[in-house]
Design an enzyme around this catalytic site. Structure first.
Site, PDB file in Angstrom:
ATOM      1  N   SER A  86      45.919  48.814  15.961  1.00 50.60           N
ATOM      2  CA  SER A  86      45.425  48.345  17.137  1.00 50.60           C
ATOM      3  C   SER A  86      45.210  46.940  17.183  1.00 50.60           C
ATOM      4  O   SER A  86      45.385  46.949  18.458  1.00 50.60           O
ATOM      5  CB  SER A  86      44.564  48.829  17.840  1.00 50.60           C
ATOM      6  OG  SER A  86      45.334  49.920  18.540  1.00 50.60           O
ATOM      7  N   THR A 153      49.750  65.814  10.819  1.00 49.47           N
ATOM      8  CA  THR A 153      49.448  66.519   9.468  1.00 49.47           C
ATOM      9  C   THR A 153      50.792  66.085   8.187  1.00 49.47           C
ATOM     10  O   THR A 153      51.621  65.063   9.018  1.00 49.47           O
ATOM     11  CB  THR A 153      50.002  67.793  10.091  1.00 49.47           C
ATOM     12  OG1 THR A 153      51.650  67.635  10.585  1.00 49.47           O
ATOM     13  CG2 THR A 153      49.368  68.334  11.599  1.00 49.47           C
ATOM     14  N   TYR A 189      40.629  54.703  26.266  1.00 53.73           N
ATOM     15  CA  TYR A 189      41.609  54.790  25.174  1.00 53.73           C
ATOM     16  C   TYR A 189      42.692  55.046  24.977  1.00 53.73           C
ATOM     17  O   TYR A 189      42.777  56.059  25.244  1.00 53.73           O
ATOM     18  CB  TYR A 189      40.777  54.185  23.822  1.00 53.73           C
ATOM     19  CG  TYR A 189      41.645  52.960  22.878  1.00 53.73           C
ATOM     20  CD1 TYR A 189      41.384  51.961  22.473  1.00 53.73           C
ATOM     21  CD2 TYR A 189      43.103  53.737  22.190  1.00 53.73           C
ATOM     22  CE1 TYR A 189      41.903  50.934  21.979  1.00 53.73           C
ATOM     23  CE2 TYR A 189      43.722  52.588  21.201  1.00 53.73           C
ATOM     24  CZ  TYR A 189      42.944  51.672  21.199  1.00 53.73           C
ATOM     25  OH  TYR A 189      43.659  50.215  20.439  1.00 53.73           O
ATOM     26  N   SER A 190      44.334  53.726  25.386  1.00 52.85           N
ATOM     27  CA  SER A 190      44.988  55.035  25.464  1.00 52.85           C
ATOM     28  C   SER A 190      45.921  53.867  25.147  1.00 52.85           C
ATOM     29  O   SER A 190      46.361  52.512  25.611  1.00 52.85           O
ATOM     30  CB  SER A 190      45.319  55.138  27.060  1.00 52.85           C
ATOM     31  OG  SER A 190      47.230  55.667  26.980  1.00 52.85           O
ATOM     32  N   GLY A 334      42.433  48.740  14.159  1.00 52.29           N
ATOM     33  CA  GLY A 334      42.535  49.532  13.928  1.00 52.29           C
ATOM     34  C   GLY A 334      43.485  50.334  12.779  1.00 52.29           C
ATOM     35  O   GLY A 334      43.104  49.760  12.167  1.00 52.29           O
TER      36      GLY A 334
END
Length: 387
Positions: A86, A153, A189-190, A334
């Protein structure tokens, strides 16, 4: 890009278990100071390989601890390549703000003004969301990465690690869900926000966001070790391998090879600690934005959902302000599978710290311990011994 815990900057889902390696851990530093102790501590907490870089009033320090390859036992590179997650958002926000400064875009433009019909359905309405709200995470849009099994996963990662994603497909994942709140009424946060910001850049300029980052930031600053790799799943050398532990007590999986199109403008870029430090210092000392746009970037709101682990943390436009014992600093962490980055820079750009952690371990109990150690290192570097 956030893939596990809603945390800022430290590795997601960490635990302080011992990690077996094929050779003795390697620790090395170029000069004394707080950095060598910090990377050693983080390695002891279970991070396979840690590399760090600081520049304080022009004096550079580098340090590393651990291994870059568990099978071979080779040391983690001193200034190796890694996925910055990020932290990509800050580069994208700079490009948007440069376009604003050129009069080609307004922060008050709606998303629908540039991307008509893209944000629609299930209560989502691009006519009510502004570019500013995208950059500040106040849009209310659902975070699409929550629907990506390949990030959570081992089976999902194996099945989808090399999948190619179009930006429109990532946004479509979010449009399956209702927004979390009305635009401008709260903060969360998106990653969806920055996928859309990248799409806006392309609509305004006619060129992909990656090209604009390269032309406007990387080339002028000489950041030759920073790139947006597109679909390339490999990393340049030298680099440490990235390791993910999917369940507590399970073996670590090598997740180094991964198609970053799943992150795009929200977190796809690759860099080195020294290049990241140069970027942050250039940003803070005014080499990338005009004063008006710099002020807009630093207009913050309370990062509501981060208060449990960053009390007082506030989010601007692609940057976060984090209070500390000497006032506070700017940065943006990030996380992508197997890797985390932590960074911080003073307001004047004179002091900067960057950490790269090359593993993510399952279990949340020790996550705050790792988080606290990384934040303490940044504080020690930015505040100095007199604070």
């Amino acid at each position: 890009m956030r893939v596990h815990l809603r945390r800022f900057g430290a590795a997601a889902a960490l635990t302080a278990i011992a990690v077996g390696v094929a050779a003795a851990p390697v620790s090395a530093a170029t000069r004394p100071g707080p950095l060598p102790a910090a990377v050693d501590d983080l390695h002891e907490l279970g991070i396979t390989g840690v590399q760090g870089f600081t520049r304080v009033d022009g004096v550079v320090s580098r340090a590393r601890a651990g291994v870059g390859d568990l099978e071979r036992g080779t040391p983690v590179p001193m200034d190796g390549y890694f996925r910055i997650g990020s932290n990509t958002k800050t580069y994208v926000a700079v490009v948007v703000l440069q376009l604003v400064g050129e009069g080609r875009l307004s922060l008050d433009d709606t998303v629908d003004r540039w991307l008509p019909g893209v944000v629609a359905g299930n209560g989502n309405d691009g006519r009510r969301i502004t570019v500013r709200q995208l950059l500040q995470h106040t849009s209310g849009l659902y975070n699409y990465t929550r629907d990506m099994s390949g990030l959570f996963t081992e089976e999902g990662f194996r099945e989808h690690r090399f999948d190619h994603w179009e930006d429109a497909d990532l946004v479509a994942l979010a449009m399956r869900h209702e927004p979390g709140f009305a635009p401008g009424t709260s903060w969360d946060y998106s990653n969806t926000n920055y996928i859309l910001a990248g799409m806006v850049i392309e609509k305004v300029t006619g060129r992909p966001w990656e090209s604009e980052v390269r032309t406007r930031i990387l080339r002028p600053l000489g950041l030759s070790e920073t790139s947006a790799p597109g679909d390339r799943s490999t990393l340049p050398g030298p680099h440490a391998k990235a390791y993910q532990q999917w369940q507590p007590g399970a073996a670590l999986s090598d997740v180094t090879r991964w198609n970053p199109s799943a992150a795009s403008a929200a977190g796809a870029m690759v860099s080195t600690p020294s290049d990241i430090a140069r970027f942050w210092q250039a940003l803070q000392d005014g080499r990338l934005l005009k004063p008006r746009q710099m002020a807009q970037m630093h207009e913050t709101v309370l990062a509501t959902t981060y208060q449990d682990f960053i009390p007082g943390g506030r989010y601007g436009l692609g940057v976060m302000f984090i209070p500390n014992r000497c006032g506070g600093y700017w940065g943006h962490g990030g996380d992508v599978p197997g890797v985390s980055t932590v960074n911080g820079v003073t307001a004047d750009g004179d002091r900067v710290a960057v950490l790269a952690l090359n593993s993510q371990l399952a279990g949340e109990e020790a996550a705050l311990g790792v988080h606290r150690r990384t934040m303490r290192l940044v504080d020690d570097v930015l505040c100095g011994p007199g604070h």
